[in-house]
Design an enzyme around this catalytic site. Structure first.
Site, mmCIF file in Angstrom:
data_model
loop_
_atom_site.group_PDB
_atom_site.id
_atom_site.type_symbol
_atom_site.label_atom_id
_atom_site.label_comp_id
_atom_site.label_asym_id
_atom_site.label_seq_id
_atom_site.Cartn_x
_atom_site.Cartn_y
_atom_site.Cartn_z
ATOM 1 N N GLY A 37 18.387 10.293 2.274
ATOM 2 C CA GLY A 37 18.913 11.623 2.469
ATOM 3 C C GLY A 37 17.864 12.712 2.012
ATOM 4 O O GLY A 37 16.434 12.543 1.946
ATOM 5 N N SER A 38 18.585 13.818 1.432
ATOM 6 C CA SER A 38 17.759 15.056 1.216
ATOM 7 C C SER A 38 16.736 14.597 0.309
ATOM 8 O O SER A 38 15.702 15.557 0.048
ATOM 9 C CB SER A 38 18.414 16.025 0.647
ATOM 10 O OG SER A 38 19.791 16.243 1.608
#
Lengths: 582, 127
Positions: free
Chosen positions: A298-299
């Site tokens: 993810g981020s």
């Protein structure tokens, strides 16, 4: 007859009778003196040989150890061999050997099998009588009857005085800290052979050969010192168990590495197991998610994308990207979670965690550059450490622009969390990618293994962004006063049945402390955390992984000897100014 | 002459044999002693290992934490409670002269000498 008598040396003095016998036996012209000498010599030689044989045998008997070793030799082969102790970085014991007696039988020496098995079952009711009788009645020379009996049982069986039954002290592996260090050190089987973790690595490193040679039966082996700090490991374990219960997550994992040496100071993945009861390890939900699992980070991956952009020299902190509209890509539309719907600068993209911005950033550099950078950061190949368990990253087979778009914000490429942490560590420590290790390592040694992957200036800018994100971004809940924490959050939608789920997420938080002089990198990961009343229905990282990270930092920083500093200026003054105003 | 020499030699042989026997006997005894000591060392080492394992078990942070929670009112240390020595203020001037023979008695007689400055953590909550 008298004429020869004038020569005194002649053998003519012998009486005539003897001469007659001699000439009859040997013939008249044989030199009997020479012949006799030769025969005596032969006899001497034969006797000398005989005595030499006797003498060598005597020496052999005198020097060789006790002769009746046959029985012991059989037994010794079967004895579980000694292993070196495993210590943490402060010398606390993580694994050690304790001697316990084991019961064995030699069926050919047993007189009455029925009586023997009856007496033994009376002392040890837990043993299966039929199986015991079968073993004692077998044709083998050596059978184990029961491994690891208590000393009272040993005493009682000794009193029974059954012939052909004996005890052997065996080394039993003990893990005093139970589940706390399970995934790190692994465990052994009943024969004291490592089957997982560092224990297996020890065997692969030559201990198995020592065992075969029968040399590893005593505890005189040098202990193995790991990089893990038991106190920090406990604190992380404790906090993660609490977090897993609080957010009702499937799993929780945490990892703390020293960014200057690449040492893994703590590694926890709950649910875990007790290495004293290795059967629990077979449960697939108890795998070590940090090395054996691969995840879309993810981020957190945006840190890599931004670092790539800054390191290329084409993009600076002042560059701006249009995030005013969702990014349309074929049938996919990329949205922002914290949508601002305007043009964002690089620090804003990082702190708002803008998918559109990072995707545009990666696209502006091109697919090949993206691939080249991720390969350089070690994200496309399997990471090998001392732990035998490792997982291959899931890399898309065809890498098109869409892949670059999604991988830029951490979807579409699954890596082992330890791998991602090693790369982010390189972004923090001045740009040196250091292969992580579970063994104690000095800084000089780590430098020898390190490769410079990004410029030191890029590393400084990344630390500024990480700190900025804690000051006014998604990770404000981890701002533990005094330790100047920097961090990046990550929330990725889980793939359920081939589709990205809207509700099931994997949240993570990567923190560097202190951000101005990086020492440690902490990763917290929660698998499917649920919303609680405290989180106002949110399941994003900022509401679960980040506060957990803050709690962990507040607890471990004093243990790590980090000095708290108050009243430090904000990151743009402290980190960027020291970088020379870049 | 020859006979005397032979007798001497035989005598020497017997003596040498006796000596070798005593040496051999002694060495066997010593070897036994060494083996016994080795066994004892081994036992001691095993006992030490067992005790160390037990200590490690008792010293386990999780166990200590559980005991602390049950029996003590201690809290986890906060960053504000840690301060480097450099931040330590200068030692205040002695309120009671050093050469005073009975410093406590002086303070009791003159209560204005007592130090009332607060102590505690840097920005800590007041209890």
């Amino acid at each position: 007859m008298h004429a020869p008598a004038a020569d005194p040396a002649a053998p003519a003095r012998e009486p005539w009778r003897r001469r007659l016998v001699g000439s009859l036996l040997y013939g008249s012209n044989v030199d009997r003196v020479a012949k006799t000498r030769a025969r005596i010599l032969l006899a001497v030689l034969i006797f000398a040989l005989g005595y030499a044989v006797i003498a060598t045998r005597l020496v052999m008997f005198a020097t060789a150890p006790e002769g009746h070793g046959s029985r012991r030799a059989i037994a010794q082969d079967a004895v579980a061999t000694a292993r070196p102790d495993i210590l943490d970085r402060n010398g606390e014991i993580l694994a050690t050997d304790v001697r316990t007696p084991s019961l064995f039988g030699e069926p050919h020496r047993i007189i009455d099998v029925d009586e023997a098995s009856e007496l033994l079952t009376a002392v040890m009711p837990e043993i299966d009588a039929a199986e015991l009788r079968g073993r004692l009645g077998s044709k083998r020379r050596f059978v184990w009857l029961k491994r690891e009996i208590t000393s009272q049982q040993r005493e009682q069986i000794h009193r029974l005085g059954i012939p052909g039954i004996g005890f052997l002290p065996e080394n039993k592996r003990v893990y005093p800290n139970g589940a706390e260090v399970s995934h790190l050190i692994g465990h052994v089987n009943i024969d004291n052979q490592g089957t997982a973790g560092i224990e297996k690595w020890l065997d692969a490193r030559g201990l198995a050969d020592l065992h075969l040679a029968g040399l590893a039966t005593d505890r005189l082996q040098k202990p193995v010192e790991l990089a893990v700090d038991l106190r920090v490991q406990h604190a992380l374990h404790d906090e993660l168990i609490a977090a897993r219960a609080k957010f009702k997550a499937i799993a929780a994992a945490g990892l703390l590495t020293d960014v200057r040496t690449g040492e893994v100071v703590a590694m926890v993945s709950v649910p875990d197991y007790d290495p004293n009861n290795p059967r629990e390890a077979l449960d697939p939900t108890r795998i070590n998610r940090l090395t054996t699992g691969v995840f879309e980070m993810g981020s957190t991956f945006k840190a890599l994308t931004v670092a790539m952009a800054l390191d290329s020299g084409k993009i600076t902190l002042k560059s701006a990207f249009d995030a005013s509209h969702p990014l349309q890509y074929g049938k996919f539309t990329i949205h922002d979670f914290h949508a601002q719907n305007r043009v964002l600068t690089v620090p804003e993209i990082f702190t708002y965690s803008s998918n559109i911005g990072t995707a545009r950033m990666a696209l502006s550099l091109g697919i090949e550059h993206h691939k080249w950078f991720l390969r350089k950061m070690g994200q496309l190949e399997r990471l090998r450490t001392e732990l035998p368990e490792s997982a291959e990253p899931l890399v898309p087979k065809r890498w098109a622009e869409l892949n670059t778009v999604t991988i830029a914000f951490g979807h579409g490429l699954s890596v082992a969390p330890l791998q991602a942490v090693a790369a982010i560590g390189a972004l923090m420590n001045g740009g040196r990618l250091i292969p992580p290790t579970f063994l104690k390592r000095s800084e000089a040694d780590a430098l020898a293994h390190a490769t410079q992957v990004v410029k030191p200036e890029t590393s400084e800018k990344m630390r500024y962004l990480m700190r900025l994100n804690v000051e006014k971004g998604t990770a404000t809940k981890a701002d533990v006063k005094g330790y100047y924490v920097g961090g990046k959050t990550g929330t990725s939608d889980k793939v359920i049945g081939g589709r990205y789920s809207k509700t099931k997420v994997l949240t993570s938080f990567t923190a560097v402390l202190p951000a101005d002089q990086p020492r440690y990198l902490l990763l917290i990961m929660l698998d499917e955390p649920q919303a609680t009343p405290d989180t106002h229905g949110f399941t994003t990282s900022g509401w679960n992984a980040v506060p957990v990270g803050g709690a962990v930092i507040g607890r471990i920083a004093p243990l790590l000897g980090l000095e708290p500093r108050f009243d430090l200026p904000p990151s743009d003054k402290l980190i960027l100014a020291s970088a020379g105003g870049r | 002459m020859m006979r005397v020499l032979n007798i001497c030699l035989i005598g020497a042989l017997v003596l040498a044999a006796a000596d070798v026997y005593t040496i051999k006997f002694e060495s066997a005894r010593q070897a036994q002693h060494v083996a016994k000591l080795r066994l004892e060392i081994r036992r001691e080492r095993d006992a030490v290992a067992a005790l160390r394992a037990e200590w490690a078990k008792l010293d386990n942070p999780a166990r200590i934490q559980a005991l602390t929670r049950r029996h003590l009112q201690l809290r986890a240390a906060d960053a504000r409670q840690i301060d480097p020595l450099d931040n330590l203020p200068e030692r205040p001037p002695d309120r009671v002269p050093v050469e005073e023979a009975d410093p406590i008695g002086t303070v009791i007689v003159n209560p204005e000498l007592l130090d009332h400055s607060p102590t505690g953590s840097v920005h800590g909550p007041t209890r």
